[in-house]
Design a protein around this motif. Structure first.
Motif, PDB file in Angstrom:
ATOM      1  N   THR A  22       0.803  -1.226   0.000  1.00  0.00           N
ATOM      2  CA  THR A  22       0.000   0.000   0.000  1.00  0.00           C
ATOM      3  C   THR A  22       0.835   1.276   0.000  1.00  0.00           C
ATOM      4  OG1 THR A  22      -0.119   0.107   2.420  1.00  0.00           O
ATOM      5  CG2 THR A  22      -1.810  -1.205   1.297  1.00  0.00           C
ATOM      6  N   ARG A  23       2.123   1.140   0.366  1.00  0.00           N
ATOM      7  CA  ARG A  23       3.002   2.304   0.529  1.00  0.00           C
ATOM      8  C   ARG A  23       2.439   3.270   1.572  1.00  0.00           C
ATOM      9  NH1 ARG A  23       4.919   3.593  -5.757  1.00  0.00           N
ATOM     10  NH2 ARG A  23       5.712   1.492  -6.180  1.00  0.00           N
ATOM     11  N   ARG A  24       1.764   2.694   2.556  1.00  0.00           N
ATOM     12  CA  ARG A  24       1.218   3.454   3.681  1.00  0.00           C
ATOM     13  C   ARG A  24       1.786   2.869   4.969  1.00  0.00           C
ATOM     14  NH1 ARG A  24      -5.119   2.674   1.867  1.00  0.00           N
ATOM     15  NH2 ARG A  24      -4.955   3.553  -0.242  1.00  0.00           N
ATOM     16  N   HIS A  25       1.604   3.565   6.079  1.00  0.00           N
ATOM     17  CA  HIS A  25       2.171   3.059   7.330  1.00  0.00           C
ATOM     18  C   HIS A  25       1.200   3.031   8.505  1.00  0.00           C
ATOM     19  CE1 HIS A  25       2.484   7.224   8.822  1.00  0.00           C
ATOM     20  NE2 HIS A  25       2.925   7.533   7.615  1.00  0.00           N
ATOM     21  N   THR A  26      -0.016   3.537   8.346  1.00  0.00           N
ATOM     22  CA  THR A  26      -0.981   3.515   9.443  1.00  0.00           C
ATOM     23  C   THR A  26      -1.620   2.129   9.565  1.00  0.00           C
ATOM     24  OG1 THR A  26      -1.485   5.860   9.207  1.00  0.00           O
ATOM     25  CG2 THR A  26      -3.096   4.505  10.374  1.00  0.00           C
ATOM     26  N   ILE A  27      -1.555   1.592  10.768  1.00  0.00           N
ATOM     27  CA  ILE A  27      -2.119   0.273  11.049  1.00  0.00           C
ATOM     28  C   ILE A  27      -3.238   0.427  12.069  1.00  0.00           C
ATOM     29  CG2 ILE A  27      -1.662  -2.013  12.035  1.00  0.00           C
ATOM     30  CD1 ILE A  27       1.215  -1.739  11.020  1.00  0.00           C
ATOM     31  N   ILE A  28      -4.374  -0.183  11.781  1.00  0.00           N
ATOM     32  CA  ILE A  28      -5.512  -0.139  12.698  1.00  0.00           C
ATOM     33  C   ILE A  28      -5.719  -1.530  13.280  1.00  0.00           C
ATOM     34  CG2 ILE A  28      -8.006   0.232  12.899  1.00  0.00           C
ATOM     35  CD1 ILE A  28      -7.756   2.304  10.660  1.00  0.00           C
ATOM     36  N   THR A  65      -4.775   4.321   5.481  1.00  0.00           N
ATOM     37  CA  THR A  65      -4.652   3.066   6.241  1.00  0.00           C
ATOM     38  C   THR A  65      -3.949   2.009   5.400  1.00  0.00           C
ATOM     39  OG1 THR A  65      -6.762   3.559   7.343  1.00  0.00           O
ATOM     40  CG2 THR A  65      -5.915   1.306   7.516  1.00  0.00           C
ATOM     41  N   ALA A  66      -2.862   1.467   5.957  1.00  0.00           N
ATOM     42  CA  ALA A  66      -2.159   0.364   5.285  1.00  0.00           C
ATOM     43  C   ALA A  66      -2.924  -0.936   5.460  1.00  0.00           C
ATOM     44  CB  ALA A  66      -0.742   0.220   5.839  1.00  0.00           C
ATOM     45  N   CYS A  67      -3.379  -1.182   6.695  1.00  0.00           N
ATOM     46  CA  CYS A  67      -4.077  -2.439   6.965  1.00  0.00           C
ATOM     47  C   CYS A  67      -4.864  -2.339   8.256  1.00  0.00           C
ATOM     48  CB  CYS A  67      -3.090  -3.611   7.061  1.00  0.00           C
ATOM     49  SG  CYS A  67      -1.885  -3.463   8.411  1.00  0.00           S
ATOM     50  N   VAL A  68      -5.818  -3.231   8.365  1.00  0.00           N
ATOM     51  CA  VAL A  68      -6.523  -3.492   9.622  1.00  0.00           C
ATOM     52  C   VAL A  68      -6.159  -4.912  10.025  1.00  0.00           C
ATOM     53  CG1 VAL A  68      -8.747  -3.721  10.778  1.00  0.00           C
ATOM     54  CG2 VAL A  68      -8.413  -1.949   9.030  1.00  0.00           C
ATOM     55  N   ILE A  69      -5.683  -5.072  11.254  1.00  0.00           N
ATOM     56  CA  ILE A  69      -5.329  -6.389  11.774  1.00  0.00           C
ATOM     57  C   ILE A  69      -6.321  -6.736  12.875  1.00  0.00           C
ATOM     58  CG2 ILE A  69      -3.538  -7.796  12.853  1.00  0.00           C
ATOM     59  CD1 ILE A  69      -1.453  -5.937  11.708  1.00  0.00           C
ATOM     60  N   ILE A  70      -7.003  -7.862  12.720  1.00  0.00           N
ATOM     61  CA  ILE A  70      -8.082  -8.195  13.651  1.00  0.00           C
ATOM     62  C   ILE A  70      -8.166  -9.693  13.888  1.00  0.00           C
ATOM     63  CG2 ILE A  70      -9.845  -8.393  11.827  1.00  0.00           C
ATOM     64  CD1 ILE A  70     -11.776  -6.921  13.772  1.00  0.00           C
ATOM     65  N   CYS A  83     -12.441  -1.763   4.121  1.00  0.00           N
ATOM     66  CA  CYS A  83     -11.044  -1.962   3.721  1.00  0.00           C
ATOM     67  C   CYS A  83     -10.922  -1.956   2.200  1.00  0.00           C
ATOM     68  CB  CYS A  83     -10.508  -3.277   4.287  1.00  0.00           C
ATOM     69  SG  CYS A  83     -10.193  -3.257   6.059  1.00  0.00           S
ATOM     70  N   SER A  84     -11.798  -2.661   1.527  1.00  0.00           N
ATOM     71  CA  SER A  84     -11.752  -2.726   0.065  1.00  0.00           C
ATOM     72  C   SER A  84     -11.941  -1.341  -0.555  1.00  0.00           C
ATOM     73  CB  SER A  84     -12.830  -3.678  -0.458  1.00  0.00           C
ATOM     74  OG  SER A  84     -12.605  -4.995  -0.003  1.00  0.00           O
ATOM     75  N   HIS A  85     -12.885  -0.567  -0.018  1.00  0.00           N
ATOM     76  CA  HIS A  85     -13.183   0.765  -0.552  1.00  0.00           C
ATOM     77  C   HIS A  85     -11.982   1.701  -0.435  1.00  0.00           C
ATOM     78  CE1 HIS A  85     -15.558   4.285  -1.606  1.00  0.00           C
ATOM     79  NE2 HIS A  85     -15.056   4.896  -0.537  1.00  0.00           N
ATOM     80  N   ASN A  86     -11.195   1.536   0.639  1.00  0.00           N
ATOM     81  CA  ASN A  86     -10.078   2.442   0.893  1.00  0.00           C
ATOM     82  C   ASN A  86      -8.709   1.871   0.507  1.00  0.00           C
ATOM     83  OD1 ASN A  86     -11.087   4.988   2.480  1.00  0.00           O
ATOM     84  ND2 ASN A  86     -12.244   3.246   3.313  1.00  0.00           N
ATOM     85  N   GLY A  87      -8.707   0.680  -0.100  1.00  0.00           N
ATOM     86  CA  GLY A  87      -7.441   0.104  -0.526  1.00  0.00           C
ATOM     87  C   GLY A  87      -6.560  -0.357   0.614  1.00  0.00           C
ATOM     88  N   ALA A  88      -7.150  -0.621   1.782  1.00  0.00           N
ATOM     89  CA  ALA A  88      -6.403  -1.139   2.936  1.00  0.00           C
ATOM     90  C   ALA A  88      -6.503  -2.657   2.957  1.00  0.00           C
ATOM     91  CB  ALA A  88      -6.966  -0.561   4.231  1.00  0.00           C
ATOM     92  N   LEU A 105      -6.929  -6.239   4.676  1.00  0.00           N
ATOM     93  CA  LEU A 105      -7.566  -6.809   5.866  1.00  0.00           C
ATOM     94  C   LEU A 105      -6.789  -8.062   6.274  1.00  0.00           C
ATOM     95  CD1 LEU A 105      -9.730  -7.020   8.008  1.00  0.00           C
ATOM     96  CD2 LEU A 105     -11.255  -8.054   6.305  1.00  0.00           C
ATOM     97  N   ILE A 106      -6.109  -7.968   7.408  1.00  0.00           N
ATOM     98  CA  ILE A 106      -5.309  -9.073   7.933  1.00  0.00           C
ATOM     99  C   ILE A 106      -6.071  -9.717   9.082  1.00  0.00           C
ATOM    100  CG2 ILE A 106      -3.134  -9.730   9.035  1.00  0.00           C
ATOM    101  CD1 ILE A 106      -1.866  -7.244   7.710  1.00  0.00           C
ATOM    102  N   VAL A 107      -6.365 -11.000   8.953  1.00  0.00           N
ATOM    103  CA  VAL A 107      -7.146 -11.707   9.969  1.00  0.00           C
ATOM    104  C   VAL A 107      -6.237 -12.671  10.741  1.00  0.00           C
ATOM    105  CG1 VAL A 107      -8.971 -13.410  10.307  1.00  0.00           C
ATOM    106  CG2 VAL A 107      -9.356 -11.441   8.833  1.00  0.00           C
ATOM    107  N   ASP A 108      -6.217 -12.495  12.023  1.00  0.00           N
ATOM    108  CA  ASP A 108      -5.386 -13.302  12.921  1.00  0.00           C
ATOM    109  C   ASP A 108      -6.212 -14.476  13.443  1.00  0.00           C
ATOM    110  OD1 ASP A 108      -4.145 -14.405  15.178  1.00  0.00           O
ATOM    111  OD2 ASP A 108      -3.418 -12.490  15.939  1.00  0.00           O
TER     112      ASP A 108
END
Length: 406
Positions: free
Chosen positions: A123-129, A180-185, A209-214, A216-219
């Motif tokens: 994503t070349r982004r660095h914000t992680i949620i 947002t680079a990713c959401v980890i949940i 996530c799809s709408h914003n190009g982030a 989605l990482i599922v743990d």
């Protein structure tokens, strides 16, 4: 040889000031055995690791067969090794498209690290949620994701630009944006005390996530590999992650983890620069053989089909005035107790009564229950009887003349 307990406390680094401290000589099925012959029913499976019980014969045989061929050959990803190939093929069969590319590592923390690196590079982004009361591991990057300041403050500076939202709160999803680079949940929050969210929540999270190009990482480090009654817990919620993280129960008792993504996403760490993630022992042949055998046992013994019944049986038996509620998603359970009950005292009493339970990092009023998925109906009765006996001792209602029912 010196006393083993003395060596344990003096020569092995301690992870807490009050470890369980029992010596185990043998483990088989759902039971642990001490050198003194005490039999302990394991209700935590090494924290959701021994999903098909300790030393399942199929897993032991698979390890022995692989041991006769080779162990470590080369760092991960350089040579063709049959155990890794067969395991990857079997895992792909459990996954919906486009999740088709698997990177084997050693642990859940390492898998999380690899997933975060992919998200930043893609994503070349660095914000992680991530979520409040989450737990994704204890390496520097994974530790940065925690919201609990007590576990983080002594290790700063950690990763910047980590935002925390309330798990299951649809309104909080508004913070996901084009930065947002990713959401980890976690599909099911583990250390928060077994917390679940609605299908609608996960579907809205996927859309956001799809709408914003982030990404989605599922743990599913704790809740994957059948623990919830689905092979992957996300299968119960009608969405597909961009990256799936697995470990713990994956290895059949040996160290193994993985992060899984579509090939076009995973290729981001193979070039520019190459070797974007490197692991020496990831996908160790013995661990991979044990994992494949674990998958074969889950399928051959129809283990997943029986989990709803076992969940219901636990919940029906765990009735006591000191129990406020039992939260459960398959055989991932939390027994919430009334206020002012000492969890550590109850854990100790259960152990005295031959039942191994545990506590949660971020839920100090609940007992952790995560038995091997192979636990039988009779063993569930024995386990619940031991917990209830311990509660009766705690509230003073138990006497040595009391008859225990199992």
């Amino acid at each position: 040889m010196r006393d083993k307990k003395e060596i344990f406390y003096n020569w092995l680094a301690q992870t807490s000031s009050n470890p369980i401290g029992i010596e185990i000589e043998k483990a088989e099925g759902v039971f642990l055995y001490t050198p003194q012959g005490k039999k302990i029913l394991d209700l935590i499976s090494g924290i959701a690791v021994s999903n098909i019980g300790h030393r399942h014969p199929t897993v032991v045989e698979a390890i022995k067969k692989q041991l006769e061929k080779y162990m470590h050959i080369m760092v991960y990803g350089e040579v063709i090794l049959s155990p890794q190939i067969l395991l990857a093929e079997a895992l792909k069969e459990t996954l919906p498209p486009p999740l088709d590319n698997i990177y084997f590592v050693n642990s859940g923390s390492e898998a999380i690290e690899g997933a975060m690196k992919i998200a930043k590079k893609m994503t070349r982004r660095h914000t992680i949620i991530t979520c409040k009361h989450c737990y994704h591991g204890s390496t520097q990057g994974a530790l940065s994701l925690l919201s609990d300041d007590g576990m983080r403050r002594k290790y700063r500076p950690l990763l910047p630009s980590v935002l925390h939202i309330e798990f299951g709160n649809e309104e909080n999803l508004s913070v996901i944006n084009e930065e947002t680079a990713c959401v980890i949940i976690e599909t099911v929050q583990g250390e928060a005390g077994v917390r679940t969210a609605s299908t609608l929540y996960f579907q809205k999270l996927r859309e956001k996530c799809s709408h914003n190009g982030a990404l989605l990482i599922v743990d599913e480090i704790q809740c994957g590999f059948g623990r919830t009654g689905f092979f992957w817990a996300f299968q119960d919620y009608g969405f597909i992650p961009d990256i799936l993280v697995s470990a713990k129960g994956m290895g059949g008792g040996l160290p193994l983890g993985a992060f899984i993504a579509p090939q076009h996403i995973m290729q981001s760490i193979s070039n520019n620069p190459p070797l974007g993630h490197i692991t020496t022992f990831g996908g160790n042949p013995l661990s991979a053989a044990a994992s494949l055998a674990t998958m074969q046992v889950i399928k051959a013994e129809n283990i997943l089909q029986n989990i709803p019944f076992k969940q219901a049986l636990f919940c029906s038996l765990l009735l006591h005035p000191l129990i406020k509620e039992v939260r459960a998603k398959g055989l991932m359970m939390a027994i919430e107790l009334q206020k002012d009950i000492s969890i550590s005292k109850l854990v100790s009493l259960c152990l005295e009564n031959g039942i191994l339970v545990d506590w949660f990092l971020f839920c100090n009023n609940s007992l952790r229950i995560a038995p091997p998925l192979t636990i039988s109906e009779d063993e569930i009765h024995i386990a619940c009887n031991g917990i209830l006996k311990s509660l009766r001792i705690l509230d003073g209602s138990y006497s040595r003349f009391h008859k225990d029912y199992s």
